[in-house]
Structures are given as structure tokens and as C-alpha cells.
Motif scaffolding. Structure first.
Motif, PDB file in Angstrom:
ATOM      1  N   ALA A  31       0.865  -1.183   0.000  1.00 23.23           N
ATOM      2  CA  ALA A  31       0.000   0.000   0.000  1.00 23.23           C
ATOM      3  C   ALA A  31       0.899   1.230   0.000  1.00 23.23           C
ATOM      4  O   ALA A  31       1.904   1.265   0.710  1.00 23.23           O
ATOM      5  N   GLU A  32       0.498   2.242  -0.782  1.00 24.30           N
ATOM      6  CA  GLU A  32       1.301   3.460  -0.835  1.00 24.30           C
ATOM      7  C   GLU A  32       0.728   4.575   0.023  1.00 24.30           C
ATOM      8  O   GLU A  32       1.334   5.626   0.161  1.00 24.30           O
ATOM      9  N   ASN A  33      -0.445   4.337   0.630  1.00 26.02           N
ATOM     10  CA  ASN A  33      -1.021   5.344   1.523  1.00 26.02           C
ATOM     11  C   ASN A  33      -1.881   4.653   2.581  1.00 26.02           C
ATOM     12  O   ASN A  33      -2.142   3.451   2.506  1.00 26.02           O
ATOM     13  N   GLY A  34      -2.301   5.422   3.555  1.00 30.42           N
ATOM     14  CA  GLY A  34      -3.038   4.861   4.674  1.00 30.42           C
ATOM     15  C   GLY A  34      -4.402   4.305   4.311  1.00 30.42           C
ATOM     16  O   GLY A  34      -4.852   3.315   4.873  1.00 30.42           O
ATOM     17  N   ARG A  35      -5.072   4.935   3.365  1.00 28.90           N
ATOM     18  CA  ARG A  35      -6.401   4.441   2.967  1.00 28.90           C
ATOM     19  C   ARG A  35      -6.292   3.054   2.326  1.00 28.90           C
ATOM     20  O   ARG A  35      -7.058   2.156   2.639  1.00 28.90           O
ATOM     21  N   GLU A  36      -5.324   2.897   1.410  1.00 29.80           N
ATOM     22  CA  GLU A  36      -5.098   1.581   0.807  1.00 29.80           C
ATOM     23  C   GLU A  36      -4.731   0.560   1.878  1.00 29.80           C
ATOM     24  O   GLU A  36      -5.200  -0.576   1.850  1.00 29.80           O
ATOM     25  N   ALA A  37      -3.881   0.972   2.812  1.00 31.67           N
ATOM     26  CA  ALA A  37      -3.450   0.074   3.880  1.00 31.67           C
ATOM     27  C   ALA A  37      -4.638  -0.418   4.691  1.00 31.67           C
ATOM     28  O   ALA A  37      -4.768  -1.616   4.963  1.00 31.67           O
ATOM     29  N   TRP A  38      -5.521   0.506   5.082  1.00 31.82           N
ATOM     30  CA  TRP A  38      -6.677   0.121   5.900  1.00 31.82           C
ATOM     31  C   TRP A  38      -7.566  -0.865   5.147  1.00 31.82           C
ATOM     32  O   TRP A  38      -8.027  -1.854   5.705  1.00 31.82           O
ATOM     33  N   ASP A  39      -7.793  -0.613   3.863  1.00 30.41           N
ATOM     34  CA  ASP A  39      -8.602  -1.526   3.057  1.00 30.41           C
ATOM     35  C   ASP A  39      -7.987  -2.926   3.016  1.00 30.41           C
ATOM     36  O   ASP A  39      -8.680  -3.931   3.145  1.00 30.41           O
ATOM     37  N   ILE A  40      -6.665  -2.990   2.841  1.00 32.36           N
ATOM     38  CA  ILE A  40      -5.978  -4.285   2.789  1.00 32.36           C
ATOM     39  C   ILE A  40      -6.034  -4.973   4.144  1.00 32.36           C
ATOM     40  O   ILE A  40      -6.258  -6.187   4.227  1.00 32.36           O
ATOM     41  N   ILE A  41      -5.850  -4.218   5.215  1.00 35.69           N
ATOM     42  CA  ILE A  41      -5.910  -4.806   6.566  1.00 35.69           C
ATOM     43  C   ILE A  41      -7.274  -5.454   6.795  1.00 35.69           C
ATOM     44  O   ILE A  41      -7.362  -6.585   7.277  1.00 35.69           O
ATOM     45  N   ILE A  42      -8.337  -4.770   6.423  1.00 36.96           N
ATOM     46  CA  ILE A  42      -9.690  -5.272   6.633  1.00 36.96           C
ATOM     47  C   ILE A  42     -10.012  -6.455   5.717  1.00 36.96           C
ATOM     48  O   ILE A  42     -10.603  -7.442   6.155  1.00 36.96           O
ATOM     49  N   LYS A  43      -9.604  -6.387   4.469  1.00 37.76           N
ATOM     50  CA  LYS A  43      -9.972  -7.413   3.486  1.00 37.76           C
ATOM     51  C   LYS A  43      -9.068  -8.638   3.491  1.00 37.76           C
ATOM     52  O   LYS A  43      -9.520  -9.748   3.241  1.00 37.76           O
ATOM     53  N   HIS A  44      -7.770  -8.438   3.754  1.00 37.17           N
ATOM     54  CA  HIS A  44      -6.804  -9.530   3.578  1.00 37.17           C
ATOM     55  C   HIS A  44      -6.196 -10.059   4.877  1.00 37.17           C
ATOM     56  O   HIS A  44      -5.492 -11.062   4.846  1.00 37.17           O
ATOM     57  N   HIS A  45      -6.399  -9.391   5.978  1.00 38.29           N
ATOM     58  CA  HIS A  45      -5.913  -9.842   7.289  1.00 38.29           C
ATOM     59  C   HIS A  45      -4.444 -10.303   7.250  1.00 38.29           C
ATOM     60  O   HIS A  45      -4.153 -11.475   7.488  1.00 38.29           O
ATOM     61  N   PRO A  46      -3.528  -9.380   6.964  1.00 31.11           N
ATOM     62  CA  PRO A  46      -2.117  -9.784   6.926  1.00 31.11           C
ATOM     63  C   PRO A  46      -1.639 -10.283   8.291  1.00 31.11           C
ATOM     64  O   PRO A  46      -2.212  -9.943   9.324  1.00 31.11           O
ATOM     65  N   HIS A  47      -0.593 -11.087   8.259  1.00 24.47           N
ATOM     66  CA  HIS A  47      -0.020 -11.648   9.485  1.00 24.47           C
ATOM     67  C   HIS A  47       1.004 -10.705  10.116  1.00 24.47           C
ATOM     68  O   HIS A  47       1.354 -10.863  11.279  1.00 24.47           O
ATOM     69  N   LEU A  48       1.492  -9.749   9.330  1.00 22.14           N
ATOM     70  CA  LEU A  48       2.485  -8.777   9.794  1.00 22.14           C
ATOM     71  C   LEU A  48       2.339  -7.524   8.944  1.00 22.14           C
ATOM     72  O   LEU A  48       2.081  -7.617   7.742  1.00 22.14           O
ATOM     73  N   ILE A  49       2.515  -6.357   9.574  1.00 21.93           N
ATOM     74  CA  ILE A  49       2.453  -5.082   8.859  1.00 21.93           C
ATOM     75  C   ILE A  49       3.744  -4.316   9.110  1.00 21.93           C
ATOM     76  O   ILE A  49       4.146  -4.131  10.267  1.00 21.93           O
ATOM     77  N   LEU A  50       4.384  -3.893   8.038  1.00 24.88           N
ATOM     78  CA  LEU A  50       5.551  -3.019   8.098  1.00 24.88           C
ATOM     79  C   LEU A  50       5.074  -1.674   7.584  1.00 24.88           C
ATOM     80  O   LEU A  50       4.692  -1.544   6.421  1.00 24.88           O
ATOM     81  N   MET A  51       5.049  -0.661   8.460  1.00 22.95           N
ATOM     82  CA  MET A  51       4.373   0.581   8.100  1.00 22.95           C
ATOM     83  C   MET A  51       5.200   1.825   8.419  1.00 22.95           C
ATOM     84  O   MET A  51       5.692   1.998   9.532  1.00 22.95           O
ATOM     85  N   ASP A  52       5.289   2.698   7.430  1.00 21.21           N
ATOM     86  CA  ASP A  52       5.905   4.008   7.602  1.00 21.21           C
ATOM     87  C   ASP A  52       5.003   4.839   8.517  1.00 21.21           C
ATOM     88  O   ASP A  52       3.782   4.717   8.473  1.00 21.21           O
ATOM     89  N   VAL A  53       5.593   5.668   9.328  1.00 14.09           N
ATOM     90  CA  VAL A  53       4.819   6.545  10.214  1.00 14.09           C
ATOM     91  C   VAL A  53       4.126   7.637   9.403  1.00 14.09           C
ATOM     92  O   VAL A  53       2.936   7.883   9.561  1.00 14.09           O
ATOM     93  N   HIS A  54       4.878   8.287   8.529  1.00 13.75           N
ATOM     94  CA  HIS A  54       4.369   9.432   7.778  1.00 13.75           C
ATOM     95  C   HIS A  54       3.984   9.001   6.366  1.00 13.75           C
ATOM     96  O   HIS A  54       4.844   8.909   5.482  1.00 13.75           O
ATOM     97  N   ILE A  55       2.700   8.706   6.176  1.00 15.23           N
ATOM     98  CA  ILE A  55       2.179   8.306   4.871  1.00 15.23           C
ATOM     99  C   ILE A  55       0.964   9.161   4.532  1.00 15.23           C
ATOM    100  O   ILE A  55       0.312   9.689   5.429  1.00 15.23           O
ATOM    101  N   PRO A  56       0.665   9.313   3.242  1.00 16.95           N
ATOM    102  CA  PRO A  56      -0.473  10.155   2.846  1.00 16.95           C
ATOM    103  C   PRO A  56      -1.836   9.578   3.243  1.00 16.95           C
ATOM    104  O   PRO A  56      -1.967   8.388   3.503  1.00 16.95           O
TER     105      PRO A  56
END
Length: 117
Positions: A31-56
Motif C-alpha cells: 500500500a502506498e497510503n493509509g487508505r489503501e493500507a486500511w482496506d488491505i488490513i480489513i480485506k486480507h488480514h495480513p499476518h504482519l504489517i511493516l508501516m511508515d509513520v508518515h504516509i499520505p
């Protein structure tokens, strides 16, 4: 197959991490931004998330808040070039398992995968 979500707005960093992680027989989601990330978290239930603090759109701290509010317990490792103690502490208060300063090294990724997957 285990899934890892990389949330990073810098495409070169995202691609580099993805290349390293693809060697571990895991599915890499990006995911290149927080909105995409949230959608993926909800739909795909990843086992681990590596996330930048400052994202659009929705920043990493707000995603951590939402995960906490929704009782989502996926391990999150925060990545940032921001070495502020306040940011680091906020990440841990909101549930991040680790905070790693950028640039992240291939060996760091290997250790993270071995620890959480």
C-alpha cells in the motif's frame, strides 16, 4: 501462505522491501497510503504489517489507533526516518511491536519475519 503488508509511500523503498520479503515464501501486499493500507488490513488480514509513520491520506499513527479500536492484533513494525522520541513513544503506546529507523536493512527484515511469522 503468510501475508505481510508493506505500507510505504516511497515506491523505491516499497519495491526493495518487497524483493527481500519475496524470498521468504510469503505473500507480499503493498500500500502506498493509509487508505489503501486500511482496506488491505480489513480485506486480507495480513499476518504482519511493516508501516511508515508518515504516509499520505491516513498516517501510520492513525492506522494504529484504528487497529486498537477495532481489536486488530496484527503485529505492526513501524518504519521511519523521523527519530523523534515522541513519535517512537506514540507508536509503542498505540501497539506497535517495534520501531525501526530508515533505511531498513535486508537483515533487519529477515529478523522481523523470523520473529513475527
Amino acid at each position: 501462505m503468510k501475508k505481510v503488508l508493506i505500507v510505504e509511500d516511497a515506491m523505491d523503498s516499497r519495491v526493495a522491501m518487497s524483493k527481500v520479503l519475496s524470498k521468504f515464501n510469503i505473500e507480499v501486499l503493498e500500500a502506498e497510503n493509509g487508505r489503501e493500507a486500511w482496506d488491505i488490513i480489513i480485506k486480507h488480514h495480513p499476518h504482519l504489517i511493516l508501516m511508515d509513520v508518515h504516509i499520505p491520506e491516513i498516517d501510520g499513527l492513525d492506522i494504529l489507533k484504528e487497529m486498537k479500536a477495532e481489536w486488530i492484533e496484527t503485529p505492526v513494525v513501524m518504519l521511519s526516518g523521523d527519530e523523534s522520541t515522541t513519535i517512537r513513544e506514540s507508536c509503542f503506546i498505540l501497539g506497535a511491536k517495534q520501531f525501526i529507523n530508515k533505511p531498513i536493512l535486508a537483515n533487519d527484515l529477515k529478523n522481523i519475519v523470523n520473529e513475527y511469522i
